[in-house]
Design a protein around this motif. Structure first.
Motif, PDB file in Angstrom:
ATOM      1  N   UNK A  31      34.592  29.424   8.833  1.00 38.71           N
ATOM      2  CA  UNK A  31      35.701  30.159   9.428  1.00 38.71           C
ATOM      3  C   UNK A  31      35.495  30.400  10.914  1.00 38.71           C
ATOM      4  N   UNK A  32      36.583  30.718  11.579  1.00 38.68           N
ATOM      5  CA  UNK A  32      36.521  31.055  13.002  1.00 38.68           C
ATOM      6  C   UNK A  32      35.642  32.285  13.223  1.00 38.68           C
ATOM      7  N   UNK A  33      35.718  33.242  12.294  1.00 39.85           N
ATOM      8  CA  UNK A  33      34.913  34.456  12.420  1.00 39.85           C
ATOM      9  C   UNK A  33      33.424  34.144  12.390  1.00 39.85           C
ATOM     10  N   UNK A  34      33.019  33.216  11.523  1.00 36.56           N
ATOM     11  CA  UNK A  34      31.608  32.830  11.454  1.00 36.56           C
ATOM     12  C   UNK A  34      31.206  32.070  12.718  1.00 36.56           C
ATOM     13  N   UNK A  35      32.045  31.172  13.169  1.00 34.83           N
ATOM     14  CA  UNK A  35      31.744  30.428  14.395  1.00 34.83           C
ATOM     15  C   UNK A  35      31.563  31.373  15.577  1.00 34.83           C
ATOM     16  N   UNK A  36      32.429  32.366  15.666  1.00 34.14           N
ATOM     17  CA  UNK A  36      32.333  33.349  16.743  1.00 34.14           C
ATOM     18  C   UNK A  36      31.058  34.171  16.616  1.00 34.14           C
ATOM     19  N   UNK A  37      30.694  34.538  15.385  1.00 30.37           N
ATOM     20  CA  UNK A  37      29.488  35.328  15.148  1.00 30.37           C
ATOM     21  C   UNK A  37      28.240  34.559  15.558  1.00 30.37           C
ATOM     22  N   UNK A  38      28.214  33.278  15.273  1.00 22.66           N
ATOM     23  CA  UNK A  38      27.046  32.462  15.617  1.00 22.66           C
ATOM     24  C   UNK A  38      26.888  32.310  17.126  1.00 22.66           C
ATOM     25  N   UNK A  39      27.986  32.472  17.841  1.00 22.98           N
ATOM     26  CA  UNK A  39      27.949  32.355  19.305  1.00 22.98           C
ATOM     27  C   UNK A  39      27.667  33.687  19.997  1.00 22.98           C
ATOM     28  N   UNK A  52      17.827  24.923  10.734  1.00 20.89           N
ATOM     29  CA  UNK A  52      16.910  24.929   9.597  1.00 20.89           C
ATOM     30  C   UNK A  52      17.409  25.839   8.475  1.00 20.89           C
ATOM     31  N   UNK A  53      17.964  26.981   8.833  1.00 23.25           N
ATOM     32  CA  UNK A  53      18.421  27.947   7.831  1.00 23.25           C
ATOM     33  C   UNK A  53      19.823  27.647   7.321  1.00 23.25           C
ATOM     34  N   UNK A  54      20.487  26.661   7.927  1.00 21.59           N
ATOM     35  CA  UNK A  54      21.839  26.272   7.513  1.00 21.59           C
ATOM     36  C   UNK A  54      22.764  27.485   7.461  1.00 21.59           C
ATOM     37  N   UNK A  55      22.705  28.284   8.515  1.00 21.29           N
ATOM     38  CA  UNK A  55      23.400  29.570   8.497  1.00 21.29           C
ATOM     39  C   UNK A  55      24.911  29.427   8.341  1.00 21.29           C
ATOM     40  N   UNK A  79      17.545  38.402  10.820  1.00 17.54           N
ATOM     41  CA  UNK A  79      18.249  37.152  11.144  1.00 17.54           C
ATOM     42  C   UNK A  79      19.636  37.117  10.498  1.00 17.54           C
ATOM     43  N   UNK A  80      19.697  37.340   9.180  1.00 19.08           N
ATOM     44  CA  UNK A  80      20.985  37.267   8.482  1.00 19.08           C
ATOM     45  C   UNK A  80      21.869  38.439   8.850  1.00 19.08           C
ATOM     46  N   UNK A  81      21.258  39.608   9.052  1.00 20.09           N
ATOM     47  CA  UNK A  81      22.043  40.809   9.338  1.00 20.09           C
ATOM     48  C   UNK A  81      22.817  40.709  10.630  1.00 20.09           C
ATOM     49  N   UNK A 221      26.837  26.937  -6.835  1.00 20.43           N
ATOM     50  CA  UNK A 221      25.536  26.702  -6.226  1.00 20.43           C
ATOM     51  C   UNK A 221      25.713  25.875  -4.969  1.00 20.43           C
ATOM     52  N   UNK A 222      24.983  26.216  -3.922  1.00 13.86           N
ATOM     53  CA  UNK A 222      24.982  25.413  -2.705  1.00 13.86           C
ATOM     54  C   UNK A 222      23.666  24.648  -2.627  1.00 13.86           C
ATOM     55  N   UNK A 223      23.728  23.401  -2.205  1.00 17.07           N
ATOM     56  CA  UNK A 223      22.510  22.612  -2.023  1.00 17.07           C
ATOM     57  C   UNK A 223      22.077  22.573  -0.557  1.00 17.07           C
ATOM     58  N   UNK A 224      22.617  23.492   0.256  1.00 20.15           N
ATOM     59  CA  UNK A 224      22.343  23.484   1.691  1.00 20.15           C
ATOM     60  C   UNK A 224      20.862  23.594   2.011  1.00 20.15           C
ATOM     61  N   UNK A 225      20.099  24.305   1.187  1.00 17.60           N
ATOM     62  CA  UNK A 225      18.690  24.549   1.484  1.00 17.60           C
ATOM     63  C   UNK A 225      17.755  23.822   0.521  1.00 17.60           C
ATOM     64  N   UNK A 226      18.274  22.878  -0.222  1.00 16.65           N
ATOM     65  CA  UNK A 226      17.422  22.125  -1.139  1.00 16.65           C
ATOM     66  C   UNK A 226      16.562  21.123  -0.379  1.00 16.65           C
ATOM     67  N   UNK A 227      15.357  20.910  -0.858  1.00 17.01           N
ATOM     68  CA  UNK A 227      14.430  19.941  -0.269  1.00 17.01           C
ATOM     69  C   UNK A 227      13.692  19.233  -1.397  1.00 17.01           C
ATOM     70  N   UNK A 228      14.147  18.063  -1.803  1.00 14.25           N
ATOM     71  CA  UNK A 228      13.525  17.353  -2.922  1.00 14.25           C
ATOM     72  C   UNK A 228      12.090  16.929  -2.645  1.00 14.25           C
ATOM     73  N   UNK A 229      11.660  16.971  -1.383  1.00 12.24           N
ATOM     74  CA  UNK A 229      10.287  16.581  -1.053  1.00 12.24           C
ATOM     75  C   UNK A 229       9.280  17.698  -1.336  1.00 12.24           C
ATOM     76  N   UNK A 230       9.756  18.901  -1.606  1.00 13.26           N
ATOM     77  CA  UNK A 230       8.880  20.021  -1.910  1.00 13.26           C
ATOM     78  C   UNK A 230       8.319  19.843  -3.329  1.00 13.26           C
ATOM     79  N   UNK A 231       6.992  19.773  -3.512  1.00 10.20           N
ATOM     80  CA  UNK A 231       6.420  19.576  -4.847  1.00 10.20           C
ATOM     81  C   UNK A 231       6.419  20.827  -5.717  1.00 10.20           C
TER      82      UNK A 231
END
Length: 257
Positions: A31-39, A52-55, A79-81, A221-231
């Motif tokens: 959303x525009x609100x999220x884009x503005x928040x990230x800036x 890295x955090x796929x915020x 960070x998230x707050x 479920x979101x796969x944004x933070x999945x890493x199949x290389x993690x054992x």
């Protein structure tokens, strides 16, 4: 022959098109609100972590909107707050919970948090200090969010907490239709709670079972933070995997009625 050849090529391409449309279900519209928040200039030092955090993807998945009330569990560095604060804006509010049992192990982070909560830029952020087993919010909220610490509530230093009661407290804190978003480090399938206090990981199936038992409906479920290389067999703080662990992002919804 050309029309026939074209028809064959188009038919062959259809599965590819369908795959392209469904390959990344976590990429909901930002959303525009999220884009503005990230800036937000106040997040300048956080931006190096955004990719890295796929915020952006996480915020879209959590369906955060201006004016909402958010309850964040164990905010850590904030960070998230800082993103939540900017998204919900002056008409919204962010309540951050520091369990007393965890605060004594993170006194530096808590001191930094107390300073942040007193900053005018974050006037819509409130710090709540309460026992881990007695979660509550000053008012019904739209979202309860926890990143990388649901597993901690199972561990001895937190009580351990009766998770059936805890998840019911989360349920009660939410408005009808509200969301509970859980991010945590993946433990091997079938491992249950064996790794929560050692590797700081948890079997996603256990989380789903516990939260649904409180009355929530699994909502995606979101796969944004999945890493199949993690054992899945290393402590999350191990330098070989730290910052790149395989993480699940679950969304649960409290029924509207």
């Amino acid at each position: 022959m050309r029309p026939a050849i074209l028809a064959v090529l188009l038919a062959a391409s259809l599965p590819v098109v369908a795959l392209a449309q469904t390959a990344k279900p976590h990429q909901a519209a930002v959303s525009t609100a999220v884009q503005k928040a990230l800036a937000d200039p106040a997040r300048q030092t956080d931006r190096a972590e955004d990719a890295r955090r796929k915020v952006a993807q996480v915020m879209a998945f959590a369906e955060v909107k201006p004016g909402q009330k958010v309850l964040e569990l164990v905010p850590g560095s904030g960070y998230w707050t800082r993103v939540f604060s900017a998204v919900v804006g002056p008409q919204g509010h962010v309540y951050t919970v520091w369990p007393g049992e965890m605060a004594k192990y993170a006194s530096k982070s808590l001191a930094q948090w107390q300073k942040l909560a007193a900053t005018p830029h974050y006037a819509n952020v409130t710090l709540l200090q309460q026992p881990a087993a007695l979660l509550s919010a000053p008012e019904p909220v739209d979202l309860v969010f926890t990143a990388q610490n649901y597993h901690d509530y199972h561990d001895p230093f937190m009580g351990p907490v009766d998770m059936a009661g805890f998840d019911k407290q989360v349920y009660d804190a939410l408005k009808p239709g509200g969301l509970f978003v859980v991010i945590d480090h993946v433990a091997p399938a079938g491992s249950g709670l064996a790794d929560t206090d050692t590797l700081h990981r948890i079997d996603p199936a256990v989380v789903k079972q516990e939260v649904e038992a409180a009355g929530f409906v699994f909502d995606g479920e979101s796969d944004a933070l999945r890493n199949p290389a993690d054992p899945h067999d290393a402590k999350v703080f191990d330098k070989s995997i730290r910052g790149h662990t395989d993480q699940f992002v679950y969304r649960f919804r409290k029924p509207a009625k």
